[in-house]
Scaffold this motif. Sequence first.
Motif, PDB file in Angstrom:
ATOM      1  N   GLY A   2     -10.319  -4.288  -3.559  1.00  0.00           N
ATOM      2  CA  GLY A   2     -10.793  -2.967  -3.173  1.00  0.00           C
ATOM      3  C   GLY A   2      -9.858  -2.327  -2.165  1.00  0.00           C
ATOM      4  N   ASP A   3      -9.455  -1.115  -2.440  1.00  0.00           N
ATOM      5  CA  ASP A   3      -8.503  -0.421  -1.565  1.00  0.00           C
ATOM      6  C   ASP A   3      -9.003  -0.279  -0.136  1.00  0.00           C
ATOM      7  N   TYR A   4     -10.284  -0.018   0.032  1.00  0.00           N
ATOM      8  CA  TYR A   4     -10.804   0.184   1.388  1.00  0.00           C
ATOM      9  C   TYR A   4     -10.969  -1.135   2.132  1.00  0.00           C
ATOM     10  N   TRP A   5     -11.764  -2.057   1.579  1.00  0.00           N
ATOM     11  CA  TRP A   5     -12.102  -3.288   2.299  1.00  0.00           C
ATOM     12  C   TRP A   5     -10.907  -4.194   2.530  1.00  0.00           C
ATOM     13  N   HIS A   6      -9.936  -4.147   1.629  1.00  0.00           N
ATOM     14  CA  HIS A   6      -8.748  -4.990   1.775  1.00  0.00           C
ATOM     15  C   HIS A   6      -7.555  -4.208   2.309  1.00  0.00           C
ATOM     16  N   ALA A   7      -7.767  -2.954   2.632  1.00  0.00           N
ATOM     17  CA  ALA A   7      -6.759  -2.076   3.238  1.00  0.00           C
ATOM     18  C   ALA A   7      -5.447  -2.073   2.461  1.00  0.00           C
ATOM     19  N   ASN A   8      -5.486  -1.503   1.289  1.00  0.00           N
ATOM     20  CA  ASN A   8      -4.293  -1.367   0.458  1.00  0.00           C
ATOM     21  C   ASN A   8      -3.178  -0.722   1.281  1.00  0.00           C
ATOM     22  N   ARG A   9      -2.073  -1.443   1.422  1.00  0.00           N
ATOM     23  CA  ARG A   9      -0.971  -0.969   2.276  1.00  0.00           C
ATOM     24  C   ARG A   9      -0.420   0.387   1.827  1.00  0.00           C
ATOM     25  N   SER A  10      -0.397   0.621   0.533  1.00  0.00           N
ATOM     26  CA  SER A  10       0.139   1.900   0.058  1.00  0.00           C
ATOM     27  C   SER A  10      -0.765   3.073   0.415  1.00  0.00           C
ATOM     28  N   LEU A  11      -2.022   2.808   0.721  1.00  0.00           N
ATOM     29  CA  LEU A  11      -2.939   3.882   1.090  1.00  0.00           C
ATOM     30  C   LEU A  11      -3.180   3.955   2.599  1.00  0.00           C
ATOM     31  N   TYR A  12      -2.751   2.941   3.323  1.00  0.00           N
ATOM     32  CA  TYR A  12      -2.994   2.917   4.766  1.00  0.00           C
ATOM     33  C   TYR A  12      -1.700   2.969   5.558  1.00  0.00           C
ATOM     34  N   GLU A  13      -1.005   1.859   5.632  1.00  0.00           N
ATOM     35  CA  GLU A  13       0.157   1.784   6.516  1.00  0.00           C
ATOM     36  C   GLU A  13       1.308   2.665   6.068  1.00  0.00           C
ATOM     37  N   ASP A  14       1.486   2.809   4.749  1.00  0.00           N
ATOM     38  CA  ASP A  14       2.593   3.624   4.267  1.00  0.00           C
ATOM     39  C   ASP A  14       2.449   5.093   4.667  1.00  0.00           C
ATOM     40  N   ILE A  15       1.228   5.516   4.977  1.00  0.00           N
ATOM     41  CA  ILE A  15       1.018   6.906   5.403  1.00  0.00           C
ATOM     42  C   ILE A  15       0.680   6.991   6.888  1.00  0.00           C
ATOM     43  N   GLY A  16       0.827   5.856   7.589  1.00  0.00           N
ATOM     44  CA  GLY A  16       0.608   5.851   9.031  1.00  0.00           C
ATOM     45  C   GLY A  16      -0.828   5.661   9.471  1.00  0.00           C
ATOM     46  N   LYS A  17      -1.716   5.303   8.574  1.00  0.00           N
ATOM     47  CA  LYS A  17      -3.116   5.080   8.929  1.00  0.00           C
ATOM     48  C   LYS A  17      -3.310   3.615   9.305  1.00  0.00           C
ATOM     49  N   LYS A  18      -3.919   3.378  10.441  1.00  0.00           N
ATOM     50  CA  LYS A  18      -4.105   2.023  10.941  1.00  0.00           C
ATOM     51  C   LYS A  18      -5.387   1.414  10.358  1.00  0.00           C
ATOM     52  N   PRO A  19      -5.301   0.167   9.823  1.00  0.00           N
ATOM     53  CA  PRO A  19      -6.515  -0.471   9.287  1.00  0.00           C
ATOM     54  C   PRO A  19      -7.488  -0.847  10.402  1.00  0.00           C
ATOM     55  N   SER A  20      -8.764  -0.890  10.053  1.00  0.00           N
ATOM     56  CA  SER A  20      -9.800  -1.256  11.019  1.00  0.00           C
ATOM     57  C   SER A  20      -9.734  -2.758  11.315  1.00  0.00           C
ATOM     58  N   GLU A  21     -10.491  -3.188  12.294  1.00  0.00           N
ATOM     59  CA  GLU A  21     -10.544  -4.606  12.656  1.00  0.00           C
ATOM     60  C   GLU A  21     -11.051  -5.446  11.480  1.00  0.00           C
ATOM     61  N   GLN A  22     -12.068  -4.954  10.780  1.00  0.00           N
ATOM     62  CA  GLN A  22     -12.602  -5.658   9.610  1.00  0.00           C
ATOM     63  C   GLN A  22     -11.551  -5.774   8.506  1.00  0.00           C
ATOM     64  N   GLN A  23     -10.785  -4.721   8.293  1.00  0.00           N
ATOM     65  CA  GLN A  23      -9.752  -4.746   7.261  1.00  0.00           C
ATOM     66  C   GLN A  23      -8.638  -5.737   7.623  1.00  0.00           C
ATOM     67  N   VAL A  24      -8.263  -5.801   8.890  1.00  0.00           N
ATOM     68  CA  VAL A  24      -7.252  -6.755   9.342  1.00  0.00           C
ATOM     69  C   VAL A  24      -7.760  -8.184   9.110  1.00  0.00           C
ATOM     70  N   TYR A  25      -9.015  -8.421   9.437  1.00  0.00           N
ATOM     71  CA  TYR A  25      -9.636  -9.728   9.218  1.00  0.00           C
ATOM     72  C   TYR A  25      -9.632 -10.079   7.729  1.00  0.00           C
ATOM     73  N   GLN A  26      -9.988  -9.136   6.881  1.00  0.00           N
ATOM     74  CA  GLN A  26     -10.034  -9.384   5.437  1.00  0.00           C
ATOM     75  C   GLN A  26      -8.640  -9.677   4.899  1.00  0.00           C
ATOM     76  N   ARG A  27      -7.636  -8.972   5.388  1.00  0.00           N
ATOM     77  CA  ARG A  27      -6.256  -9.231   4.968  1.00  0.00           C
ATOM     78  C   ARG A  27      -5.827 -10.651   5.323  1.00  0.00           C
ATOM     79  N   ALA A  28      -6.232 -11.117   6.493  1.00  0.00           N
ATOM     80  CA  ALA A  28      -5.886 -12.474   6.912  1.00  0.00           C
ATOM     81  C   ALA A  28      -6.526 -13.493   5.958  1.00  0.00           C
ATOM     82  N   LYS A  29      -7.791 -13.260   5.583  1.00  0.00           N
ATOM     83  CA  LYS A  29      -8.468 -14.136   4.624  1.00  0.00           C
ATOM     84  C   LYS A  29      -7.767 -14.096   3.263  1.00  0.00           C
ATOM     85  N   ASP A  30      -7.381 -12.900   2.834  1.00  0.00           N
ATOM     86  CA  ASP A  30      -6.683 -12.745   1.559  1.00  0.00           C
ATOM     87  C   ASP A  30      -5.366 -13.523   1.566  1.00  0.00           C
ATOM     88  N   SER A  31      -4.670 -13.476   2.677  1.00  0.00           N
ATOM     89  CA  SER A  31      -3.398 -14.180   2.799  1.00  0.00           C
ATOM     90  C   SER A  31      -3.584 -15.691   2.667  1.00  0.00           C
TER      91      SER A  31
END
Length: 80
Positions: A2-31
């Motif tokens: 999911g683009d929101y919950w997993h903070a798709n980099r192309s929709l967040y960081e590439d446009i300068g939007k910082k992911p939320s704390e929950q999204q950062v946590y989810q990315r760590a789990k995904d990794s």
Amino acid sequence: MGDYWHANRSLYEDIGKKPSEQQVYQRAKDSLKRKDFFKFGFNYYEVWENDIYEDLDKIMFKLFPATTTRKASETDDDIV
């Protein structure tokens, strides 16, 4: 994914939007999950929600090349 919950980099960081704390946590789990797949010898394909909306056929062909390139027969006589 999911683009929101997993903070798709192309929709967040590439446009300068910082992911939320929950999204950062989810990315760590995904990794960690991704590393486990590789460690145990599995293939891993990351499919983003946005990719599905943009070009579902391309995603399906990448995941299931044999089933997306096979032509269906005109009759069901050859089905066993």
